[in-house]
Design an enzyme around this catalytic site. Structure first.
Site, PDB file in Angstrom:
ATOM      1  N   LYS A  32       0.810  -1.198  -0.034  1.00 32.25           N
ATOM      2  CA  LYS A  32       0.001  -0.057  -0.178  1.00 32.25           C
ATOM      3  C   LYS A  32       0.875   1.281   0.229  1.00 32.25           C
ATOM      4  O   LYS A  32       2.082   1.276   0.471  1.00 32.25           O
ATOM      5  CB  LYS A  32      -0.836   0.103   1.276  1.00 32.25           C
ATOM      6  CG  LYS A  32      -2.126  -0.858   1.479  1.00 32.25           C
ATOM      7  CD  LYS A  32      -2.859  -0.709   2.685  1.00 32.25           C
ATOM      8  CE  LYS A  32      -3.838  -1.966   2.852  1.00 32.25           C
ATOM      9  NZ  LYS A  32      -4.873  -1.858   1.786  1.00 32.25           N
TER      10      LYS A  32
ATOM     11  N   ARG B 291     -10.122 -11.512   1.666  1.00 30.66           N
ATOM     12  CA  ARG B 291     -10.966 -12.403   1.283  1.00 30.66           C
ATOM     13  C   ARG B 291     -10.299 -13.980   1.257  1.00 30.66           C
ATOM     14  O   ARG B 291     -11.157 -14.796   1.235  1.00 30.66           O
ATOM     15  CB  ARG B 291     -11.619 -12.002  -0.390  1.00 30.66           C
ATOM     16  CG  ARG B 291     -10.361 -11.680  -1.133  1.00 30.66           C
ATOM     17  CD  ARG B 291     -10.753 -11.126  -2.524  1.00 30.66           C
ATOM     18  NE  ARG B 291     -10.858  -9.690  -2.164  1.00 30.66           N
ATOM     19  CZ  ARG B 291     -11.134  -8.833  -2.847  1.00 30.66           C
ATOM     20  NH1 ARG B 291     -11.549  -8.932  -4.286  1.00 30.66           N
ATOM     21  NH2 ARG B 291     -11.252  -7.332  -2.714  1.00 30.66           N
TER      22      ARG B 291
HETATM   23  N1  BES Z   1      -8.160  -3.850   4.462  1.00 29.71           N
HETATM   24  C1  BES Z   1      -8.236  -3.546   3.145  1.00 29.71           C
HETATM   25  C2  BES Z   1      -9.689  -2.634   3.065  1.00 29.71           C
HETATM   26  C3  BES Z   1      -9.785  -1.597   3.785  1.00 29.71           C
HETATM   27  C4  BES Z   1      -9.738  -0.299   3.107  1.00 29.71           C
HETATM   28  C5  BES Z   1     -10.187  -1.296   4.794  1.00 29.71           C
HETATM   29  C6  BES Z   1      -9.705   0.946   3.528  1.00 29.71           C
HETATM   30  C7  BES Z   1     -10.488  -0.224   5.845  1.00 29.71           C
HETATM   31  C8  BES Z   1     -10.376   1.001   4.955  1.00 29.71           C
HETATM   32  C9  BES Z   1      -8.378  -4.531   2.362  1.00 29.71           C
HETATM   33  O1  BES Z   1      -7.490  -5.578   2.583  1.00 29.71           O
HETATM   34  C10 BES Z   1      -7.714  -3.953   0.932  1.00 29.71           C
HETATM   35  O2  BES Z   1      -6.664  -3.611   0.991  1.00 29.71           O
HETATM   36  N2  BES Z   1      -8.616  -4.024  -0.163  1.00 29.71           N
HETATM   37  C11 BES Z   1      -8.241  -3.642  -1.256  1.00 29.71           C
HETATM   38  C12 BES Z   1      -8.824  -4.347  -2.111  1.00 29.71           C
HETATM   39  C13 BES Z   1      -8.044  -4.205  -3.789  1.00 29.71           C
HETATM   40  C14 BES Z   1      -6.744  -4.807  -3.952  1.00 29.71           C
HETATM   41  C15 BES Z   1      -9.040  -5.087  -4.892  1.00 29.71           C
HETATM   42  C16 BES Z   1      -8.893  -2.244  -1.488  1.00 29.71           C
HETATM   43  O3  BES Z   1     -10.012  -2.034  -1.141  1.00 29.71           O
HETATM   44  O4  BES Z   1      -8.117  -1.255  -2.035  1.00 29.71           O
HETATM   45 MN    MN Z   2      -5.486  -5.298   1.996  1.00 25.24          MN
END
Ligand code: BES
Ligand code: MN
Ligand code: ZN
Length: 501
Positions: free
Chosen positions: A282, A356
């Site tokens: 990230k 997931r």
């Molecule tokens: N934990 C994150 C989702 C999240 C984002 C929770 C902001 C709380 C606040 C999850 O694991 C994630 O990184 N999701 C990605 C998915 C994408 C790579 C398809 C996202 O939402 O960007």
């Molecule tokens: Mn994630």
């Protein structure tokens, strides 16, 4: 903060703060005549001068300077009587806590029957909601803040007394107050866990918290070591955990009611103790709040704190696989294929869509318990925050009856959520060329495709998924009963859902 029910003449009690509720348009001279007379109508004059309207949460705190038995008075607006709802009790309760803290008092007296009574709502339920508000607003997180910790202790409100007209009524509200204490204790446990930095809230620490819950004879705990997870074929969760120095661990809590249960419900939580994104790292900003990524599991633990007190009739299984998602030489990679517990293979195209993958195995394990329904909670997608904002969870379900039950429970709990469709045609978007499915889609609707992904692992179980990425945490106080930081979202909805079974 201790909340008690009492009866008798409220004006004869010595206290720090006497709360005087006023409906919109009402004046002190009609509602609190006796007191106004004591102050020779100066109080009404003051309210007039301040243009006090009685809007919900509007407040005026006045020192009584020796007149009457209360050290300070707090006139609090309760809004339009016609719009007064069950939810209003919680909101006003929260406002009162905030004002009492500002006023630096130790004791608060509240004439509970000065609130409008609602048709079909018992005194007990009204008092329960009101106390939820009082207690939820009293929360603060200062585990890492020595000075503030001391300040909070010093400024703590010791006792709030809710006054009613008779001993019988006092007994009725007492039951509501006790229920609220239990529910808020669970909610605040979840808040604490989510607020705790990932360096301390490790998978092993989550196990410690689960273990403490077994102090209740109704609760038992099964742990899944890494070796056991391997044996069970949980290669999804194991792959996510591989980059971290913290070993993954599975937690399976069971609550058994005193009488044989007719229903068995599994509650599954996402438990990523820190989500760096892994090799699909990230950006710095996106990582800043990723200690919250175990918010689903925190709600499970919070719920299990409540269960022994509320004793719902169902047998409840609380399940999570605690992992940390980190980049390292051992990390799982984009392009890898992993096999989940039910044998389905997953092409990992983005290691940041890790929730997931861990849930896939947790859901397979839940299915094995043969529950009547599975509810999962997960801080799963940023897309859900884009779609529904920070207040609301997304709800997706393969069973409209279950979905309705969850919606009714959330409404009662005052936790906003909105149903999104499990739109089958989008399954196309997560088909993989080399595996059964892939973990990301390139066609939008990120919350829906994430849920469709999860659906591959629930078989034909009745299942509901709550994407709590939005409401699990907020950088600012959004409502008086939702302080900055973790909300404990889900504990109350789950509690109400199980109570209604
Ligand atoms: N934990 C994150 C989702 C999240 C984002 C929770 C902001 C709380 C606040 C999850 O694991 C994630 O990184 N999701 C990605 C998915 C994408 C790579 C398809 C996202 O939402 O960007
Ligand atoms: Mn994630
Ligand atoms: Zn995540």
């Amino acid at each position: 903060m201790q909340i008690q029910a009492a009866h008798g003449n409220i004006f004869e009690q010595k206290t720090g703060l006497l709360v005087l509720p006023l409906k919109k348009g009402e004046t002190l001279s009609t509602q609190w005549k006796e007191l106004d007379a004591l102050f020779e109508q100066q109080l009404s004059k003051l309210l007039q001068e301040q243009e006090f309207e009685g809007k919900q949460g509007e407040a005026l705190v006045i020192p009584s300077l020796g007149k009457g038995k209360a050290w300070k008075l707090c006139v609090i607006g309760i809004g339009d009587a016609k719009k007064f709802s069950l939810e209003s009790y919680r909101v006003i309760g929260a406002h009162i806590t905030k004002r009492a803290k500002e006023a630096k008092v130790k004791q608060v007296l509240i004439p509970f029957e000065a609130f409008p009574s609602l048709e079909g709502v018992s005194l007990r339920v009204a008092a329960e909601r009101f106390a939820e508000g009082l207690l939820l607003a009293d929360y603060s997180f200062h585990a890492y803040h020595k000075k503030a910790q001391e300040r909070v202790k010093k400024q703590a409100i010791d006792r709030v007394e809710c006054f009613v007209g008779s001993a019988a009524k006092a007994r009725q509200i007492e039951a509501g107050l006790e229920e609220a204490c239990a529910i808020v204790e669970g909610t605040c446990l979840a808040r604490d866990l989510v607020n705790t930095p990932s360096a301390d809230m490790t998978p092993a620490h989550m196990v410690d918290v689960a273990r403490e819950l077994t102090a209740s004879p109704r609760i038992t705990l099964k742990l899944l070591s890494k070796a056991q997870m391997e044996k069970l074929g949980m290669h999804g969760a194991l792959a996510v955990a591989r980059g971290s120095d913290h070993e993954p661990v599975g937690v399976h809590l069971i609550y058994r009611p005193a009488k044989k249960a007719k229903k068995k419900i599994a509650i599954v939580g996402k438990a990523v103790t820190f989500d760096s994104g892994g090799l699909s790292l990230k950006p710095a900003g996106g990582m800043m709040t990723m200690k919250i990524d175990m918010g689903g599991a925190a709600a499970v633990l919070g719920l299990f704190k409540v269960l022994p007190f509320l004793q719902p009739k169902a047998e409840v299984h609380g399940i999570f696989l605690a992992v940390e998602n980190m980049p390292s030489g051992r990390s799982y990679r984009p392009g890898d294929v992993v096999r989940a517990m039910n044998g389905k293979t997953i092409e990992v195209l983005n290691t940041d869509a890790e929730g997931r993958i861990t849930l896939a195995d947790a859901l397979c394990y839940a299915v094995k318990q043969k529950p009547d329904a599975i509810v999962d909670l997960a801080t799963l997608t940023g897309a859900c925050v884009s779609a529904l904002g920070e207040d609301m969870a997304g709800l997706l379900s393969n069973d409209s009856k279950l979905s309705q039950k969850i919606q009714a429970a959330a409404k009662e709990a005052g936790e906003p959520l909105w149903e999104l469709p499990l739109y089958e045609p989008y399954k196309e978007h997560i088909k993989s060329k080399i595996a059964d499915i892939k973990n990301i889609s390139a066609h939008g609707a990120g919350t829906i495709t994430a849920a469709l992904f999860l659906q591959y692992f629930v078989g034909d179980s009745s299942w509901a998924h709550l994407d709590i990425a939005g409401p699990a945490y907020s950088e600012r106080e959004t409502q008086p009963d939702l302080p900055q930081g973790a909300s404990g979202y889900g504990v109350r909805t789950l509690t109400r859902y199980l109570q209604a079974l």
